[in-house]
Design a protein around this motif. Structure first.
Motif, PDB file in Angstrom:
ATOM      1  N   GLN A 153     -30.272  24.994  38.770  1.00 53.17           N
ATOM      2  CA  GLN A 153     -30.189  23.371  38.464  1.00 53.17           C
ATOM      3  C   GLN A 153     -29.499  22.619  39.376  1.00 53.17           C
ATOM      4  O   GLN A 153     -29.945  21.624  39.879  1.00 53.17           O
ATOM      5  N   GLU A 154     -28.242  23.083  39.606  1.00 49.63           N
ATOM      6  CA  GLU A 154     -27.403  22.287  40.495  1.00 49.63           C
ATOM      7  C   GLU A 154     -27.812  22.331  42.033  1.00 49.63           C
ATOM      8  O   GLU A 154     -27.541  21.388  42.621  1.00 49.63           O
ATOM      9  N   PHE A 155     -28.326  23.596  42.418  1.00 43.59           N
ATOM     10  CA  PHE A 155     -28.796  23.656  43.803  1.00 43.59           C
ATOM     11  C   PHE A 155     -29.925  22.653  44.049  1.00 43.59           C
ATOM     12  O   PHE A 155     -30.277  21.981  44.969  1.00 43.59           O
ATOM     13  N   GLN A 156     -30.949  22.619  42.965  1.00 40.97           N
ATOM     14  CA  GLN A 156     -32.247  21.621  42.963  1.00 40.97           C
ATOM     15  C   GLN A 156     -31.578  20.216  43.074  1.00 40.97           C
ATOM     16  O   GLN A 156     -32.103  19.523  43.744  1.00 40.97           O
ATOM     17  N   MET A 157     -30.696  19.974  42.170  1.00 42.14           N
ATOM     18  CA  MET A 157     -30.278  18.703  42.175  1.00 42.14           C
ATOM     19  C   MET A 157     -29.598  18.174  43.648  1.00 42.14           C
ATOM     20  O   MET A 157     -29.582  16.942  43.874  1.00 42.14           O
ATOM     21  N   SER A 158     -28.897  19.045  44.055  1.00 47.51           N
ATOM     22  CA  SER A 158     -27.973  18.597  45.512  1.00 47.51           C
ATOM     23  C   SER A 158     -29.246  18.544  46.188  1.00 47.51           C
ATOM     24  O   SER A 158     -29.221  17.749  47.503  1.00 47.51           O
ATOM     25  N   SER A 159     -30.132  19.250  46.388  1.00 49.88           N
ATOM     26  CA  SER A 159     -31.110  19.161  47.438  1.00 49.88           C
ATOM     27  C   SER A 159     -32.061  17.924  47.266  1.00 49.88           C
ATOM     28  O   SER A 159     -32.448  17.278  48.070  1.00 49.88           O
ATOM     29  N   LEU A 160     -32.385  17.731  45.838  1.00 50.78           N
ATOM     30  CA  LEU A 160     -33.084  16.434  45.887  1.00 50.78           C
ATOM     31  C   LEU A 160     -32.367  15.193  46.234  1.00 50.78           C
ATOM     32  O   LEU A 160     -32.996  14.187  46.478  1.00 50.78           O
ATOM     33  N   GLN A 161     -30.986  15.259  46.229  1.00 47.20           N
ATOM     34  CA  GLN A 161     -30.384  14.105  46.700  1.00 47.20           C
ATOM     35  C   GLN A 161     -30.383  14.050  48.066  1.00 47.20           C
ATOM     36  O   GLN A 161     -30.591  12.947  48.597  1.00 47.20           O
ATOM     37  N   VAL A 162     -30.264  15.205  48.767  1.00 47.79           N
ATOM     38  CA  VAL A 162     -30.510  15.222  50.098  1.00 47.79           C
ATOM     39  C   VAL A 162     -31.927  14.676  50.670  1.00 47.79           C
ATOM     40  O   VAL A 162     -32.138  13.946  51.695  1.00 47.79           O
ATOM     41  N   LEU A 163     -32.956  14.964  49.773  1.00 45.76           N
ATOM     42  CA  LEU A 163     -34.334  14.351  49.975  1.00 45.76           C
ATOM     43  C   LEU A 163     -34.570  13.091  49.303  1.00 45.76           C
ATOM     44  O   LEU A 163     -35.934  12.606  49.525  1.00 45.76           O
ATOM     45  N   GLU A 164     -33.706  12.447  48.978  1.00 48.01           N
ATOM     46  CA  GLU A 164     -34.001  11.287  48.244  1.00 48.01           C
ATOM     47  C   GLU A 164     -34.606  10.118  49.078  1.00 48.01           C
ATOM     48  O   GLU A 164     -35.817   9.831  48.488  1.00 48.01           O
ATOM     49  N   SER A 165     -34.258   9.950  50.398  1.00 47.64           N
ATOM     50  CA  SER A 165     -34.983   9.021  51.202  1.00 47.64           C
ATOM     51  C   SER A 165     -36.466   9.534  51.275  1.00 47.64           C
ATOM     52  O   SER A 165     -37.386   8.824  51.269  1.00 47.64           O
ATOM     53  N   PHE A 166     -36.577  10.844  51.479  1.00 46.24           N
ATOM     54  CA  PHE A 166     -38.100  11.327  51.807  1.00 46.24           C
ATOM     55  C   PHE A 166     -39.009  10.893  50.326  1.00 46.24           C
ATOM     56  O   PHE A 166     -40.170  10.554  50.523  1.00 46.24           O
ATOM     57  N   TRP A 197     -40.544  23.394  41.521  1.00 46.94           N
ATOM     58  CA  TRP A 197     -39.115  22.944  41.124  1.00 46.94           C
ATOM     59  C   TRP A 197     -39.479  21.979  39.702  1.00 46.94           C
ATOM     60  O   TRP A 197     -38.826  21.701  39.053  1.00 46.94           O
ATOM     61  N   GLY A 198     -40.903  21.741  39.692  1.00 46.67           N
ATOM     62  CA  GLY A 198     -41.369  21.011  38.450  1.00 46.67           C
ATOM     63  C   GLY A 198     -40.976  19.284  38.740  1.00 46.67           C
ATOM     64  O   GLY A 198     -40.999  18.826  37.647  1.00 46.67           O
ATOM     65  N   VAL A 199     -40.987  19.229  39.818  1.00 48.08           N
ATOM     66  CA  VAL A 199     -40.798  17.554  40.276  1.00 48.08           C
ATOM     67  C   VAL A 199     -42.228  16.978  40.189  1.00 48.08           C
ATOM     68  O   VAL A 199     -42.960  17.475  41.114  1.00 48.08           O
ATOM     69  N   GLU A 200     -42.501  15.902  39.548  1.00 47.60           N
ATOM     70  CA  GLU A 200     -43.655  15.314  39.472  1.00 47.60           C
ATOM     71  C   GLU A 200     -43.570  13.636  40.123  1.00 47.60           C
ATOM     72  O   GLU A 200     -42.470  13.202  39.636  1.00 47.60           O
ATOM     73  N   ALA A 201     -44.372  13.365  40.710  1.00 50.76           N
ATOM     74  CA  ALA A 201     -44.489  12.045  41.060  1.00 50.76           C
ATOM     75  C   ALA A 201     -44.865  11.066  39.995  1.00 50.76           C
ATOM     76  O   ALA A 201     -45.846  11.398  39.222  1.00 50.76           O
ATOM     77  N   ILE A 202     -44.192   9.860  39.675  1.00 50.08           N
ATOM     78  CA  ILE A 202     -44.827   8.929  38.903  1.00 50.08           C
ATOM     79  C   ILE A 202     -45.452   7.763  39.310  1.00 50.08           C
ATOM     80  O   ILE A 202     -44.877   7.086  40.481  1.00 50.08           O
ATOM     81  N   ALA A 203     -46.838   7.428  39.061  1.00 50.87           N
ATOM     82  CA  ALA A 203     -47.703   6.449  39.616  1.00 50.87           C
ATOM     83  C   ALA A 203     -47.981   6.930  40.861  1.00 50.87           C
ATOM     84  O   ALA A 203     -47.683   7.803  41.470  1.00 50.87           O
ATOM     85  N   SER A 204     -48.611   6.016  41.656  1.00 47.99           N
ATOM     86  CA  SER A 204     -49.169   6.252  43.211  1.00 47.99           C
ATOM     87  C   SER A 204     -48.960   5.061  43.889  1.00 47.99           C
ATOM     88  O   SER A 204     -48.902   3.873  43.429  1.00 47.99           O
ATOM     89  N   VAL A 205     -48.707   5.020  45.244  1.00 50.52           N
ATOM     90  CA  VAL A 205     -48.412   3.668  46.084  1.00 50.52           C
ATOM     91  C   VAL A 205     -49.721   2.764  45.804  1.00 50.52           C
ATOM     92  O   VAL A 205     -50.881   3.085  46.085  1.00 50.52           O
ATOM     93  N   GLY A 206     -49.305   1.501  45.515  1.00 50.88           N
ATOM     94  CA  GLY A 206     -50.377   0.647  45.507  1.00 50.88           C
ATOM     95  C   GLY A 206     -51.076   0.273  44.019  1.00 50.88           C
ATOM     96  O   GLY A 206     -51.719  -0.575  44.065  1.00 50.88           O
ATOM     97  N   GLU A 215     -38.279  16.418  31.456  1.00 47.82           N
ATOM     98  CA  GLU A 215     -37.940  15.256  30.640  1.00 47.82           C
ATOM     99  C   GLU A 215     -36.875  14.524  31.554  1.00 47.82           C
ATOM    100  O   GLU A 215     -36.583  13.384  30.959  1.00 47.82           O
ATOM    101  N   LYS A 216     -36.630  14.765  32.385  1.00 53.46           N
ATOM    102  CA  LYS A 216     -35.430  13.986  33.174  1.00 53.46           C
ATOM    103  C   LYS A 216     -35.995  13.310  34.161  1.00 53.46           C
ATOM    104  O   LYS A 216     -36.831  13.545  35.173  1.00 53.46           O
ATOM    105  N   LEU A 217     -35.619  11.815  34.200  1.00 51.53           N
ATOM    106  CA  LEU A 217     -36.121  10.853  35.278  1.00 51.53           C
ATOM    107  C   LEU A 217     -35.093  10.881  36.504  1.00 51.53           C
ATOM    108  O   LEU A 217     -33.956  10.699  36.326  1.00 51.53           O
ATOM    109  N   LEU A 218     -35.827  11.346  37.603  1.00 57.01           N
ATOM    110  CA  LEU A 218     -34.902  11.302  38.616  1.00 57.01           C
ATOM    111  C   LEU A 218     -34.865  10.147  39.515  1.00 57.01           C
ATOM    112  O   LEU A 218     -33.701   9.801  39.842  1.00 57.01           O
ATOM    113  N   HIS A 219     -35.885   9.315  39.643  1.00 59.76           N
ATOM    114  CA  HIS A 219     -36.082   8.144  40.398  1.00 59.76           C
ATOM    115  C   HIS A 219     -36.910   7.068  39.689  1.00 59.76           C
ATOM    116  O   HIS A 219     -38.164   7.820  39.493  1.00 59.76           O
TER     117      HIS A 219
END
Length: 223
Positions: free
Chosen positions: A116-129, A166-175, A209-213
């Motif tokens: 979980q710690e590895f995933q969170m640190s990786s997701l922080q690096v990938l935040e802009s992407f 990793w179970g990361v899901e996008a919320i909504a869609s652009v536009g 259940e965790k909101l990332l962004h």
């Protein structure tokens, strides 16, 4: 030289068989591979598992590629003890098995925490992407050079697959246009009240259940 009892010779033969299956050439090599002293290897060879620490048995079991339970069963003392000694040894073996299960559960928890710690640190690096790539991809699809767009999308497919694993899901869609919810949406342009329709500028993400962004949204002109 005193001959070893048959039971000790049997222990030695069984240990040698396990070592052969694991590709270990000598007791010294087993000691090095397991990260334990040669004295502990000798105790195993003599069937003295009740005198060994659980951590040592775990290391030896990993080197020999067998379970701790199998070591306890295979190298337990086979001499017929007195009733009192038998009860004590059974209690010792039961305690070893309980401690092994406790340590195994602890290791699983630590492994899960580290992941979980590895995933969170990786997701922080990938935040802009995560935040800006979907918007750029949506804009790129209106580019007349369809081949370039397809190649661009293929480049990020492995990242998208990793996020899915990793179970990361996008919320909504652009536009997309949807009711404004301050809990999940971040208003970056204009003003809006909860429930009013807004337009998605950048995706949001959640992991279980965790909101990332939060989703970045813009107010729609009421005119």
């Amino acid at each position: 030289m005193v001959n070893e009892p048959d039971s000790v010779q049997q222990f030695a033969r069984q240990l040698q068989q396990l070592m052969q299956l694991a590709g270990i050439s000598s007791y010294k090599a087993l000691s090095r591979q397991a990260g334990v002293s040669e004295r502990q290897v000798k105790r195993l060879r003599l069937g003295q598992v009740s005198q060994m620490r659980v951590e040592t048995l775990i290391k030896l079991s990993q080197a020999l590629k067998v379970s701790v339970s199998e070591l306890l069963t295979t190298f337990g003392d086979r001499k017929p003890p007195a009733l009192g000694e038998q009860i004590n040894r059974e209690h010792e073996l039961a305690s070893l098995q309980q401690e092994y299960q406790r340590l195994r559960s602890l290791l699983e928890q630590q492994r899960e925490t580290l992941m979980q710690e590895f995933q969170m640190s990786s997701l922080q690096v990938l935040e802009s992407f995560l935040l800006y790539w979907p918007t750029a991809a949506a804009a790129a699809q209106v580019n007349p050079d369809e081949k370039a767009v397809k190649n661009l999308l293929l480049l990020v497919r492995p990242v998208q697959q990793l996020l899915s694993q990793w179970g990361v899901e996008a919320i909504a869609s652009v536009g997309a246009e949807l009711p404004y919810d301050p809990q999940f949406h971040q208003l970056i342009k204009g003003t809006a009240q909860p429930g009013e329709i807004v337009k998605v500028s950048n995706l949001g993400y959640r992991q279980g259940e965790k909101l990332l962004h939060r989703v970045k949204v813009s107010a729609i002109s009421k005119a």
